[in-house]
Design a protein around this motif. Sequence first.
Motif, PDB file in Angstrom:
ATOM      1  N   TYR A 189      64.426  23.405  24.365  1.00 19.43           N
ATOM      2  CA  TYR A 189      65.465  22.432  24.678  1.00 19.43           C
ATOM      3  C   TYR A 189      66.844  22.942  24.271  1.00 19.43           C
ATOM      4  O   TYR A 189      67.833  22.672  24.958  1.00 19.43           O
ATOM      5  N   ARG A 190      66.895  23.697  23.186  1.00 19.76           N
ATOM      6  CA  ARG A 190      68.185  24.262  22.781  1.00 19.76           C
ATOM      7  C   ARG A 190      68.660  25.286  23.814  1.00 19.76           C
ATOM      8  O   ARG A 190      69.844  25.350  24.139  1.00 19.76           O
ATOM      9  N   GLN A 191      67.722  26.072  24.339  1.00 20.13           N
ATOM     10  CA  GLN A 191      68.108  27.034  25.370  1.00 20.13           C
ATOM     11  C   GLN A 191      68.588  26.319  26.635  1.00 20.13           C
ATOM     12  O   GLN A 191      69.538  26.754  27.274  1.00 20.13           O
ATOM     13  N   GLU A 192      67.944  25.200  26.971  1.00 25.02           N
ATOM     14  CA  GLU A 192      68.397  24.411  28.121  1.00 25.02           C
ATOM     15  C   GLU A 192      69.817  23.897  27.891  1.00 25.02           C
ATOM     16  O   GLU A 192      70.647  23.935  28.803  1.00 25.02           O
TER      17      GLU A 192
ATOM     18  N   ARG B 111      82.838  19.789  24.303  1.00 27.04           N
ATOM     19  CA  ARG B 111      82.938  20.383  22.956  1.00 27.04           C
ATOM     20  C   ARG B 111      82.458  19.401  21.890  1.00 27.04           C
ATOM     21  O   ARG B 111      81.711  19.764  20.986  1.00 27.04           O
ATOM     22  N   TRP B 112      82.890  18.136  21.997  1.00 27.40           N
ATOM     23  CA  TRP B 112      82.467  17.134  21.013  1.00 27.40           C
ATOM     24  C   TRP B 112      80.948  16.967  21.033  1.00 27.40           C
ATOM     25  O   TRP B 112      80.318  16.889  19.987  1.00 27.40           O
ATOM     26  N   ASN B 113      80.368  16.905  22.219  1.00 22.76           N
ATOM     27  CA  ASN B 113      78.916  16.731  22.323  1.00 22.76           C
ATOM     28  C   ASN B 113      78.170  17.882  21.660  1.00 22.76           C
ATOM     29  O   ASN B 113      77.172  17.666  20.968  1.00 22.76           O
ATOM     30  N   LEU B 114      78.640  19.115  21.844  1.00 23.34           N
ATOM     31  CA  LEU B 114      77.990  20.259  21.200  1.00 23.34           C
ATOM     32  C   LEU B 114      78.065  20.145  19.687  1.00 23.34           C
ATOM     33  O   LEU B 114      77.071  20.361  18.982  1.00 23.34           O
ATOM     34  N   GLY B 115      79.242  19.822  19.173  1.00 21.11           N
ATOM     35  CA  GLY B 115      79.395  19.687  17.727  1.00 21.11           C
ATOM     36  C   GLY B 115      78.562  18.560  17.165  1.00 21.11           C
ATOM     37  O   GLY B 115      77.995  18.654  16.070  1.00 21.11           O
TER      38      GLY B 115
ATOM     39  N   ASP C 295      74.170  16.477  13.957  1.00 17.16           N
ATOM     40  CA  ASP C 295      73.088  15.494  13.874  1.00 17.16           C
ATOM     41  C   ASP C 295      71.808  16.103  13.319  1.00 17.16           C
ATOM     42  O   ASP C 295      71.171  15.519  12.438  1.00 17.16           O
ATOM     43  N   GLN C 296      71.439  17.270  13.793  1.00 16.20           N
ATOM     44  CA  GLN C 296      70.188  17.873  13.352  1.00 16.20           C
ATOM     45  C   GLN C 296      70.239  18.193  11.850  1.00 16.20           C
ATOM     46  O   GLN C 296      69.315  17.877  11.108  1.00 16.20           O
ATOM     47  N   TYR C 297      71.327  18.789  11.413  1.00 13.57           N
ATOM     48  CA  TYR C 297      71.467  19.102   9.987  1.00 13.57           C
ATOM     49  C   TYR C 297      71.677  17.851   9.141  1.00 13.57           C
ATOM     50  O   TYR C 297      71.213  17.765   8.013  1.00 13.57           O
ATOM     51  N   MET C 298      72.382  16.865   9.683  1.00 14.99           N
ATOM     52  CA  MET C 298      72.670  15.645   8.933  1.00 14.99           C
ATOM     53  C   MET C 298      71.385  14.934   8.532  1.00 14.99           C
ATOM     54  O   MET C 298      71.224  14.508   7.391  1.00 14.99           O
ATOM     55  N   TRP C 299      70.440  14.804   9.481  1.00  5.39           N
ATOM     56  CA  TRP C 299      69.193  14.113   9.166  1.00  5.39           C
ATOM     57  C   TRP C 299      68.354  14.893   8.157  1.00  5.39           C
ATOM     58  O   TRP C 299      67.717  14.297   7.285  1.00  5.39           O
ATOM     59  N   ILE C 300      68.365  16.206   8.248  1.00 10.42           N
ATOM     60  CA  ILE C 300      67.649  17.010   7.247  1.00 10.42           C
ATOM     61  C   ILE C 300      68.304  16.815   5.885  1.00 10.42           C
ATOM     62  O   ILE C 300      67.621  16.656   4.866  1.00 10.42           O
TER      63      ILE C 300
ATOM     64  N   GLU D 113      69.144  15.220  21.160  1.00  2.22           N
ATOM     65  CA  GLU D 113      69.714  16.373  21.860  1.00  2.22           C
ATOM     66  C   GLU D 113      69.591  16.211  23.369  1.00  2.22           C
ATOM     67  O   GLU D 113      70.510  16.549  24.111  1.00  2.22           O
ATOM     68  N   GLY D 114      68.473  15.664  23.828  1.00  5.54           N
ATOM     69  CA  GLY D 114      68.284  15.424  25.254  1.00  5.54           C
ATOM     70  C   GLY D 114      69.310  14.449  25.802  1.00  5.54           C
ATOM     71  O   GLY D 114      69.841  14.641  26.910  1.00  5.54           O
ATOM     72  N   MET D 115      69.607  13.398  25.039  1.00  3.46           N
ATOM     73  CA  MET D 115      70.612  12.417  25.482  1.00  3.46           C
ATOM     74  C   MET D 115      71.979  13.085  25.636  1.00  3.46           C
ATOM     75  O   MET D 115      72.684  12.851  26.620  1.00  3.46           O
TER      76      MET D 115
END
Length: 154
Positions: free
Chosen positions: A15-18, A43-47, A52-57, A137-139
């Motif tokens: 999904y990251r590659q997509e 740009r905002w969506n990428l950031g 988000d991924q690191y924040m939840w961890i 990430e899909g959203m």
Amino acid sequence: MKKRHEVLFNQLETYRQELLNSVINVTKEEAEVIPEGFNNNIRWNLGHIYLDQYMWIKILTKDNLYSERFNQSFGFGTTPSDFNAETPSFEELKLLLKDQTYKIKKLYGDRLEEEFQPTEMGMYTIEQVLIRTVFHEGMHTQAINDLKKCIRNN
């Protein structure tokens, strides 16, 4: 590593590659456009995906995985009007996103089932958090695709 964890990391990488493929031909200028009806840009969506991924961890582990500048620019409720000289560029974000899944696997691949204090959503393992971030990430990948369509149709 358990089979289901291998599948999870395969999904994260796929999904990251997509996501990265969806921005491969986006220009720096296009990444900054906010079409009518949208609150944010590519740009905002990428950031936001990166944060988000690191924040939840971090919520679970208390590990400091990212700079505060990400919260200020890409946290919940922010917009590109919050960007400043410290905000990562479009190119920098693409590089960070490219390496993120590998870094998470390296840091937490053997800790996916470790239990922590539950989040407000009831997640208490890194595995649960990563499953949630796949959906998120899909959203945002779809939001990026919608932004591209609007930008290129105008």
